[in-house]
Design a protein around this motif. Structure first.
Motif, PDB file in Angstrom:
ATOM      1  N   LYS A 191      -0.293   5.196   0.143  1.00  0.00           N
ATOM      2  CA  LYS A 191       0.882   4.672   0.315  1.00  0.00           C
ATOM      3  C   LYS A 191       1.067   4.088  -0.876  1.00  0.00           C
ATOM      4  O   LYS A 191       1.525   3.965  -1.596  1.00  0.00           O
ATOM      5  CB  LYS A 191       1.949   4.150   1.314  1.00  0.00           C
ATOM      6  N   LEU A 192       0.597   2.663  -1.053  1.00  0.00           N
ATOM      7  CA  LEU A 192       0.492   2.106  -2.298  1.00  0.00           C
ATOM      8  C   LEU A 192       0.250   2.186  -3.271  1.00  0.00           C
ATOM      9  O   LEU A 192       0.472   1.789  -4.628  1.00  0.00           O
ATOM     10  CB  LEU A 192      -0.265   0.377  -1.687  1.00  0.00           C
ATOM     11  N   LEU A 193      -0.722   3.124  -3.298  1.00  0.00           N
ATOM     12  CA  LEU A 193      -1.815   4.035  -4.579  1.00  0.00           C
ATOM     13  C   LEU A 193      -1.000   5.036  -5.103  1.00  0.00           C
ATOM     14  O   LEU A 193      -1.035   5.514  -6.192  1.00  0.00           O
ATOM     15  CB  LEU A 193      -3.294   4.724  -3.856  1.00  0.00           C
ATOM     16  N   GLU A 194       0.223   5.491  -3.838  1.00  0.00           N
ATOM     17  CA  GLU A 194       0.760   6.714  -4.903  1.00  0.00           C
ATOM     18  C   GLU A 194       0.325   7.515  -4.965  1.00  0.00           C
ATOM     19  O   GLU A 194       0.088   8.354  -6.156  1.00  0.00           O
ATOM     20  CB  GLU A 194       1.597   6.062  -5.760  1.00  0.00           C
ATOM     21  N   LEU A 195      -1.341   8.078  -5.279  1.00  0.00           N
ATOM     22  CA  LEU A 195      -2.051   8.641  -4.762  1.00  0.00           C
ATOM     23  C   LEU A 195      -1.341  10.222  -4.760  1.00  0.00           C
ATOM     24  O   LEU A 195      -1.461  11.427  -4.877  1.00  0.00           O
ATOM     25  CB  LEU A 195      -3.188   9.094  -5.134  1.00  0.00           C
ATOM     26  N   ARG A 212      -0.906  17.035  -1.420  1.00  0.00           N
ATOM     27  CA  ARG A 212      -1.486  17.162  -2.344  1.00  0.00           C
ATOM     28  C   ARG A 212      -1.157  16.062  -3.099  1.00  0.00           C
ATOM     29  O   ARG A 212      -0.438  15.029  -2.789  1.00  0.00           O
ATOM     30  CB  ARG A 212      -0.339  18.275  -3.047  1.00  0.00           C
ATOM     31  N   PHE A 213      -2.316  16.202  -4.745  1.00  0.00           N
ATOM     32  CA  PHE A 213      -2.429  14.958  -4.824  1.00  0.00           C
ATOM     33  C   PHE A 213      -1.289  15.550  -6.087  1.00  0.00           C
ATOM     34  O   PHE A 213      -0.452  16.072  -6.980  1.00  0.00           O
ATOM     35  CB  PHE A 213      -3.808  14.898  -5.501  1.00  0.00           C
ATOM     36  N   ARG A 214      -0.894  14.144  -6.320  1.00  0.00           N
ATOM     37  CA  ARG A 214       0.396  13.806  -7.160  1.00  0.00           C
ATOM     38  C   ARG A 214      -0.753  13.857  -8.925  1.00  0.00           C
ATOM     39  O   ARG A 214      -1.772  13.359  -9.129  1.00  0.00           O
ATOM     40  CB  ARG A 214       0.943  12.096  -7.543  1.00  0.00           C
ATOM     41  N   GLU A 270       1.613  12.999  -2.406  1.00  0.00           N
ATOM     42  CA  GLU A 270       2.580  13.498  -2.183  1.00  0.00           C
ATOM     43  C   GLU A 270       2.624  14.253  -0.869  1.00  0.00           C
ATOM     44  O   GLU A 270       1.859  15.322  -0.756  1.00  0.00           O
ATOM     45  CB  GLU A 270       3.609  14.116  -3.188  1.00  0.00           C
ATOM     46  N   GLU A 271       3.610  14.235  -0.058  1.00  0.00           N
ATOM     47  CA  GLU A 271       4.021  15.559   0.795  1.00  0.00           C
ATOM     48  C   GLU A 271       4.252  17.364  -0.136  1.00  0.00           C
ATOM     49  O   GLU A 271       5.100  16.881  -0.858  1.00  0.00           O
ATOM     50  CB  GLU A 271       4.956  14.987   2.309  1.00  0.00           C
TER      51      GLU A 271
END
Lengths: 241, 241
Positions: B199-203, B223-225, B205-206
């Motif tokens: 969650k911290l990395l924000e890599l 999926r990958f952001r 997303e749902e």
DNA sequence: GGAATAGTGTCTTTCAGACAATATGTT
DNA sequence: AACATATTGTCTGAAAGACACTATTCC
């Protein structure tokens, strides 16, 4: 999504043994910290085709010679130094990287303590010189990339290994060690935080002696502790020597 | 302490152009995670000299071919897959590493998502197979070292880069992602800590969708952001693709 | 005493690791 | 209801970063 496994007949897979072999060279990015600057050793090219250009010390690998042995030999020929920290960097093989034709170059990074750097006699200054990495002359081939790549490698490993210790003499002050780090990383470090971390790592110990350079309070001299490598690895510290 | 700078005449420094060129190959350690195991693709050697031994997919570099292009070509020939994450690993050049004679091998590491792995048809099982890295057959040359080295590279970079994302399909559950990491690193990870870090990395997303495999609570699909690489690098996360 | 450098400690924030209860689906 | 897996938050310890004053030597 992709084709099923295709396995060409062995005859085809290995017929390539017929392909012509390629010239293979080693080139070494050798760093030192000298005169408050991070420097790299360059030699002057004497080939007519690249007259005036500087390049990294290097040369062709001999038929029965290991790659690292070739790098050490070329380094010895260029500097007279034999006992050097050496680490493979990357292999550059683009077909057009060398204008003389296709040459594969295995690049190495080397580190040499300033007190072991060969001084360049005046009559040889035209042949080899230690250049600041921030003021490089015109370079042959893809050597700028190699230097850039070597610089990144050294900076990265400085933070999680002990390679920095390669660049200092047998005894040194903590101020010198910190300046070494600052020069390589090109940023200021906090003195107290730096020393705290050093103490935590237990990599260095006092020799009991002090050194005064004439002004200011004399600094305690330190040396590297000889630590069990296995023990270091267990503490998450990489030891490249 | 060391000799003064010695700079041999240019003629001597470059006479080595006369030295015979060397055969250069590329070999690729290609990993996938399949059936809850970290696996590497091996092909069966058909040369009489190494009959029965397995080896990494690879082959000789062509005269006008970039190294990475050669690795991709050999990989395509061996698997049919073209779009693969590929990274240079190390160059092995010991004079006796290949019993056929002196051969320089530039080793690569590749990662392939399980859903893109070519299935090995029964009639070809004798030719190529995905082996668990813990149950390797007898290997040719120094390929065990290459695999070991590749394994270390992947494990190290898994922790500070996003290469792990290469090994999953376009959408996946967080449980699958965690299992992937556990399989590669060969140790259990804490579910809550793992998710917190993600969650911290924000890599990722749902996607808004869920997947149920019939038992238990369905898991959210991610999926990958698509993040700006520069931005990632500024956050200290290395993005190798 | 002034200049120059060496040496030292605290506070705050951030990150990693250990740890367990609730939620949502299936049969 | 039983089962299986998904999802979520707190506490604690370690390390990193910011920050300023005292100590020693030389002149």
């Amino acid at each position: 999504m992709t084709d099923p496994l295709i396995s060409p007949p062995a005859a085809e897979r290995h017929r390539s043994a017929d392909l012509p072999p390629l010239p293979v060279t080693v080139d070494t990015v050798i760093f030192t910290v000298l005169g408050e600057e991070l420097r790299v050793l360059l030699v002057r090219r004497a080939e007519s085709r690249f007259l005036g250009l500087w390049s990294l010390p290097g040369g062709f690998v001999r038929p029965e010679e290991a790659l690292e042995a070739a790098a050490l030999r070329e380094l010895r020929d260029a500097t007279g130094v034999t006992d050097v920290y050496l680490e493979q960097l990357y292999t550059f093989g683009d077909p057009d990287r060398d204008t003389r034709g296709r040459v594969i170059s295995v690049a190495y990074v080397a580190l040499l303590a300033a007190d072991r750097c060969p001084l360049v006699p005046h009559e040889l200054e035209a042949e080899a010189q230690w250049f600041s990495v921030y003021e490089l002359p015109a370079l042959a081939f893809d050597h700028p990339r190699m230097i850039q790549s070597g610089l990144e490698r050294v900076r990265t490993k400085l933070e999680y290994t002990t390679i920095g210790l390669q660049l200092l003499p047998a005894t040194f002050t903590l101020g010198e060690l910190q300046r070494l780090y600052e020069i390589i990383l090109d940023r200021r470090l906090d003195k107290r935080n730096f020393r705290r971390k050093l103490k935590l790592l237990e990599l260095v110990e006092e020799t009991g002696q002090k050194r005064s350079d004439g002004r200011g309070r004399p600094a305690a001299l330190y040396r590297f502790r000889r630590i069990d490598f296995v023990q270091l690895r267990e503490r998450g510290i990489h030891v490249p020597f």
